[in-house]
Design a protein around this motif. Structure first.
Motif, PDB file in Angstrom:
ATOM      1  N   ALA A  76      65.824 103.645  11.021  1.00 37.08           N
ATOM      2  CA  ALA A  76      64.426 103.782  11.469  1.00 37.08           C
ATOM      3  C   ALA A  76      64.313 103.286  12.907  1.00 37.08           C
ATOM      4  O   ALA A  76      64.840 102.229  13.248  1.00 37.08           O
ATOM      5  CB  ALA A  76      63.520 102.986  10.551  1.00 37.08           C
ATOM      6  N   GLY A  77      63.651 104.079  13.739  1.00 37.61           N
ATOM      7  CA  GLY A  77      63.445 103.693  15.133  1.00 37.61           C
ATOM      8  C   GLY A  77      64.581 104.093  16.056  1.00 37.61           C
ATOM      9  O   GLY A  77      64.480 103.976  17.270  1.00 37.61           O
ATOM     10  N   ASP A  78      65.701 104.548  15.498  1.00 34.10           N
ATOM     11  CA  ASP A  78      66.807 105.034  16.339  1.00 34.10           C
ATOM     12  C   ASP A  78      66.332 106.216  17.163  1.00 34.10           C
ATOM     13  O   ASP A  78      65.445 106.967  16.753  1.00 34.10           O
ATOM     14  CB  ASP A  78      67.984 105.512  15.467  1.00 34.10           C
ATOM     15  CG  ASP A  78      68.951 104.392  15.153  1.00 34.10           C
ATOM     16  OD1 ASP A  78      68.757 103.273  15.665  1.00 34.10           O
ATOM     17  OD2 ASP A  78      69.896 104.642  14.369  1.00 34.10           O
ATOM     18  N   LYS A  79      67.028 106.385  18.281  1.00 34.30           N
ATOM     19  CA  LYS A  79      66.692 107.507  19.155  1.00 34.30           C
ATOM     20  C   LYS A  79      67.701 108.627  18.942  1.00 34.30           C
ATOM     21  O   LYS A  79      68.907 108.363  18.810  1.00 34.30           O
ATOM     22  CB  LYS A  79      66.813 106.992  20.578  1.00 34.30           C
ATOM     23  CG  LYS A  79      65.876 107.614  21.550  1.00 34.30           C
ATOM     24  CD  LYS A  79      66.145 107.036  22.923  1.00 34.30           C
ATOM     25  CE  LYS A  79      64.975 106.233  23.439  1.00 34.30           C
ATOM     26  NZ  LYS A  79      65.191 105.812  24.844  1.00 34.30           N
ATOM     27  N   ALA A  80      67.217 109.869  18.923  1.00 28.71           N
ATOM     28  CA  ALA A  80      68.126 111.015  18.833  1.00 28.71           C
ATOM     29  C   ALA A  80      67.608 112.129  19.730  1.00 28.71           C
ATOM     30  O   ALA A  80      66.394 112.294  19.875  1.00 28.71           O
ATOM     31  CB  ALA A  80      68.226 111.509  17.393  1.00 28.71           C
ATOM     32  N   ALA A 129      70.698 106.731  22.896  1.00 27.72           N
ATOM     33  CA  ALA A 129      70.565 107.790  21.862  1.00 27.72           C
ATOM     34  C   ALA A 129      71.794 107.741  20.954  1.00 27.72           C
ATOM     35  O   ALA A 129      72.927 107.711  21.432  1.00 27.72           O
ATOM     36  CB  ALA A 129      70.430 109.152  22.526  1.00 27.72           C
ATOM     37  N   LYS A 130      71.527 107.746  19.657  1.00 27.73           N
ATOM     38  CA  LYS A 130      72.636 107.648  18.684  1.00 27.73           C
ATOM     39  C   LYS A 130      73.286 109.000  18.417  1.00 27.73           C
ATOM     40  O   LYS A 130      74.437 109.078  17.999  1.00 27.73           O
ATOM     41  CB  LYS A 130      72.099 107.122  17.354  1.00 27.73           C
ATOM     42  CG  LYS A 130      71.861 105.624  17.315  1.00 27.73           C
ATOM     43  CD  LYS A 130      73.058 104.936  16.675  1.00 27.73           C
ATOM     44  CE  LYS A 130      72.925 103.441  16.542  1.00 27.73           C
ATOM     45  NZ  LYS A 130      71.919 103.060  15.553  1.00 27.73           N
ATOM     46  N   ALA A 131      72.481 110.080  18.577  1.00 30.50           N
ATOM     47  CA  ALA A 131      73.005 111.394  18.186  1.00 30.50           C
ATOM     48  C   ALA A 131      72.309 112.502  18.968  1.00 30.50           C
ATOM     49  O   ALA A 131      71.192 112.325  19.447  1.00 30.50           O
ATOM     50  CB  ALA A 131      72.778 111.609  16.688  1.00 30.50           C
ATOM     51  N   VAL A 132      73.038 113.622  19.078  1.00 26.31           N
ATOM     52  CA  VAL A 132      72.452 114.847  19.636  1.00 26.31           C
ATOM     53  C   VAL A 132      72.475 115.882  18.519  1.00 26.31           C
ATOM     54  O   VAL A 132      73.527 116.089  17.888  1.00 26.31           O
ATOM     55  CB  VAL A 132      73.267 115.360  20.845  1.00 26.31           C
ATOM     56  CG1 VAL A 132      72.735 116.708  21.328  1.00 26.31           C
ATOM     57  CG2 VAL A 132      73.256 114.338  21.984  1.00 26.31           C
ATOM     58  N   TYR A 133      71.336 116.500  18.264  1.00 26.48           N
ATOM     59  CA  TYR A 133      71.227 117.509  17.200  1.00 26.48           C
ATOM     60  C   TYR A 133      71.049 118.885  17.849  1.00 26.48           C
ATOM     61  O   TYR A 133      70.124 119.087  18.640  1.00 26.48           O
ATOM     62  CB  TYR A 133      70.042 117.193  16.282  1.00 26.48           C
ATOM     63  CG  TYR A 133      70.317 115.998  15.378  1.00 26.48           C
ATOM     64  CD1 TYR A 133      70.781 116.185  14.083  1.00 26.48           C
ATOM     65  CD2 TYR A 133      70.137 114.696  15.832  1.00 26.48           C
ATOM     66  CE1 TYR A 133      71.047 115.102  13.257  1.00 26.48           C
ATOM     67  CE2 TYR A 133      70.403 113.602  15.012  1.00 26.48           C
ATOM     68  CZ  TYR A 133      70.864 113.813  13.718  1.00 26.48           C
ATOM     69  OH  TYR A 133      71.143 112.741  12.897  1.00 26.48           O
ATOM     70  N   ALA A 134      71.949 119.816  17.500  1.00 24.28           N
ATOM     71  CA  ALA A 134      71.924 121.145  18.124  1.00 24.28           C
ATOM     72  C   ALA A 134      72.043 122.227  17.052  1.00 24.28           C
ATOM     73  O   ALA A 134      72.358 121.940  15.892  1.00 24.28           O
ATOM     74  CB  ALA A 134      73.087 121.250  19.109  1.00 24.28           C
ATOM     75  N   THR A 135      71.819 123.460  17.471  1.00 28.61           N
ATOM     76  CA  THR A 135      71.879 124.606  16.545  1.00 28.61           C
ATOM     77  C   THR A 135      72.816 125.644  17.167  1.00 28.61           C
ATOM     78  O   THR A 135      72.529 126.140  18.252  1.00 28.61           O
ATOM     79  CB  THR A 135      70.464 125.220  16.384  1.00 28.61           C
ATOM     80  OG1 THR A 135      69.525 124.163  16.180  1.00 28.61           O
ATOM     81  CG2 THR A 135      70.408 126.195  15.226  1.00 28.61           C
ATOM     82  N   LEU A 136      73.924 125.922  16.485  1.00 36.23           N
ATOM     83  CA  LEU A 136      74.912 126.838  17.083  1.00 36.23           C
ATOM     84  C   LEU A 136      74.332 128.242  17.223  1.00 36.23           C
ATOM     85  O   LEU A 136      74.420 128.860  18.274  1.00 36.23           O
ATOM     86  CB  LEU A 136      76.204 126.840  16.259  1.00 36.23           C
ATOM     87  CG  LEU A 136      77.315 127.780  16.742  1.00 36.23           C
ATOM     88  CD1 LEU A 136      77.605 127.648  18.220  1.00 36.23           C
ATOM     89  CD2 LEU A 136      78.592 127.553  15.939  1.00 36.23           C
ATOM     90  N   CYS A 137      73.744 128.755  16.143  1.00 37.34           N
ATOM     91  CA  CYS A 137      72.992 130.011  16.272  1.00 37.34           C
ATOM     92  C   CYS A 137      71.560 129.717  15.838  1.00 37.34           C
ATOM     93  O   CYS A 137      71.334 129.389  14.670  1.00 37.34           O
ATOM     94  CB  CYS A 137      73.575 131.128  15.422  1.00 37.34           C
ATOM     95  SG  CYS A 137      72.438 132.536  15.357  1.00 37.34           S
ATOM     96  N   GLU A 138      70.647 129.827  16.769  1.00 37.15           N
ATOM     97  CA  GLU A 138      69.216 129.674  16.447  1.00 37.15           C
ATOM     98  C   GLU A 138      68.787 131.015  15.843  1.00 37.15           C
ATOM     99  O   GLU A 138      68.505 131.981  16.561  1.00 37.15           O
ATOM    100  CB  GLU A 138      68.436 129.323  17.713  1.00 37.15           C
ATOM    101  CG  GLU A 138      66.937 129.272  17.550  1.00 37.15           C
ATOM    102  CD  GLU A 138      66.440 128.413  16.395  1.00 37.15           C
ATOM    103  OE1 GLU A 138      66.005 129.005  15.387  1.00 37.15           O
ATOM    104  OE2 GLU A 138      66.461 127.164  16.479  1.00 37.15           O
ATOM    105  N   THR A 139      68.810 131.053  14.528  1.00 37.12           N
ATOM    106  CA  THR A 139      68.618 132.318  13.815  1.00 37.12           C
ATOM    107  C   THR A 139      67.266 132.966  14.115  1.00 37.12           C
ATOM    108  O   THR A 139      67.145 134.190  14.111  1.00 37.12           O
ATOM    109  CB  THR A 139      68.739 132.071  12.294  1.00 37.12           C
ATOM    110  OG1 THR A 139      69.815 131.145  12.073  1.00 37.12           O
ATOM    111  CG2 THR A 139      69.020 133.336  11.532  1.00 37.12           C
ATOM    112  N   SER A 140      66.259 132.140  14.380  1.00 37.21           N
ATOM    113  CA  SER A 140      64.921 132.701  14.593  1.00 37.21           C
ATOM    114  C   SER A 140      64.828 133.505  15.878  1.00 37.21           C
ATOM    115  O   SER A 140      63.944 134.351  16.019  1.00 37.21           O
ATOM    116  CB  SER A 140      63.868 131.585  14.593  1.00 37.21           C
ATOM    117  OG  SER A 140      64.067 130.716  15.681  1.00 37.21           O
TER     118      SER A 140
END
Ligand code: PMP
Length: 386
Positions: A76-80, A129-140
């Motif tokens: 909780a409170g972590d940055k991403a 920042a603890k993590a980077v969240y990405a999307t390989l194929c943005e299906t939309s």
């Protein structure tokens, strides 16, 4: 009479041998017979993910694995840092918020792919920042990112890189270990040519270190539990036995074709589809088109949502419409999973017929011909290069 044909970016059509395997009598999961199947599946998943790190599965759709990658790696409170350029990037933000994570959002216009330099800048501004969240194929938006470059950037920082490959697995080249991707999540109903119902997550060494520190609530989706069971070729809870059996067959088909050939097939079919829609004078929507699905702009005067409905109702063919702000503005044609060259010609033919009946002038055969020519050029090129 209409045969049903799926050209949606999940669920996809599945090979009959996979359906038959799923329909076999139920096995009990705590038996040597099932354990043998599970062992093969866990190993083959590592092959498809191109990782020597463990991959675990949940009885869930892909979002379950996305959720696990938030609730198990962060506190909780972590940055991403969340990269968002469509509906599934937005899902990362929603998940982060649901768990009290401080989300640093890199927001892009729909159809754009992130520039890894933007991530480099964000990581410099937010070294905690603890993590980077990405999307390989943005299906939309049918858009693919440059994951090699992104991996290189994130690797220079202390953050882990988590990649949503729910739709991209098998369709886009993905070398988890080689490219320094810490966590990859996916689901069964896409490139793996399976019914919906299984979610997967690979957990690299750097990510495994975070598991013990995370204080977010989790129970069913605990990666520590799943990894511990996996060491004994087991699962913490009753696995989706029939789906796991079917997956064994699907993975065998992928092994036989070879993952690199599977990627290549998707790339060729994607380029044929792009050529097909362009052959009708239509415009490809994405700035960085994916090998999973192709989106085109709905031409002026045509009702995009109506077109998709017409194709489904009259021809039994399922395309996908636009989502969110793209509703009615784009149409998406997937070339994902158990798909071959002739499937693409069917899709292109259906598109021609539907456009003709829905107020857009087409030259019959133009999309099919352009797709055929693209594939012919591709096979001539591969003969030349041996
Ligand atoms: N991410 C991406 C890129 C997807 O394409 C999808 C499914 N369309 C999801 C996440 C969500 O997966 P599911 O519906 O299996 O939960």
């Amino acid at each position: 009479m209409n045969k049903k044909r799926l050209f949606t970016p999940g669920p996809v059509s599945i090979p009959p041998e996979v359906s038959l395997k799923c329909a076999e009598p139920i096995l009990h999961h705590r038996t040597p017979e099932f354990q043998k199947i599970l062992k093969g599946v866990l190993e083959d998943l590592q092959y498809v993910f191109q990782t020597s790190e463990p991959v675990v599965l949940f009885a869930a759709s892909g979002t379950g694995a996305m959720e696990a990658s938030v609730s198990n790696l962060l506190s909780a409170g972590d940055k991403a840092i969340m990269i968002s350029a469509g509906k599934f990037g937005e899902r990362w933000i929603e998940l982060g918020k649901a768990y009290g994570v401080e989300c640093v959002v890199i927001e892009l216009e729909y159809g754009q792919a992130v520039d890894p330099q933007q991530v480099e800048t964000a990581l410099k501004e937010h070294p905690d920042a603890k993590a980077v969240y990405a999307t390989l194929c943005e299906t939309s938006t049918a858009t693919r990112i440059d994951l090699v470059a992104l991996g290189n950037v994130v690797r220079q920082s202390d953050a882990v890189l988590v990649v949503d490959a729910v739709s991209a697995l098998c369709a886009e080249e993905l070398r988890t270990d080689e490219w320094g991707i810490d966590v990859v999540v996916s689901g069964s109903q896409k490139g793996l040519m399976m019914p919906p119902g299984l979610a997967f997550i690979s957990v690299g060494a750097r990510a495994q270190k975070l598991l013990g520190q995370s204080n977010l609530p989790k129970y069913y989706f605990s990666l520590e539990k799943a990894l511990k069971s996996r060491e004994k070729t087991d699962t913490p809870f009753t696995p989706a036995v029939s789906l796991v059996k079917g997956l064994g067959t699907a993975l065998q088909l992928i092994r036989e074709e070879g993952i690199e050939n599977v990627w290549k097939r998707h790339a060729v079919l994607a380029s044929a589809t792009r050529a097909g829609v362009q052959g009708l004078g239509l415009e490809v929507f994405s700035q960085a088109p994916s090998n999973v699905v192709t989106a085109f702009n709905v031409p002026e005067g045509v009702d995009g949502a109506g077109l998709v409905k017409w194709i489904r109702d009259k021809l039994g063919v399922s395309f996908a419409g636009g989502q969110g702000s793209l509703k009615g503005k784009i149409v998406r044609v997937a070339h994902l999973g158990w798909v071959d060259e002739l499937d693409i010609y069917q899709a292109m033919s259906a598109l021609e017929i539907a456009l003709d009946r829905n107020g857009y002038h087409v030259e019959f055969g133009a999309a099919v011909r352009a797709a055929e020519e693209a594939i012919a050029a591709e096979s001539a090129a591969s003969v030349e290069t041996g």
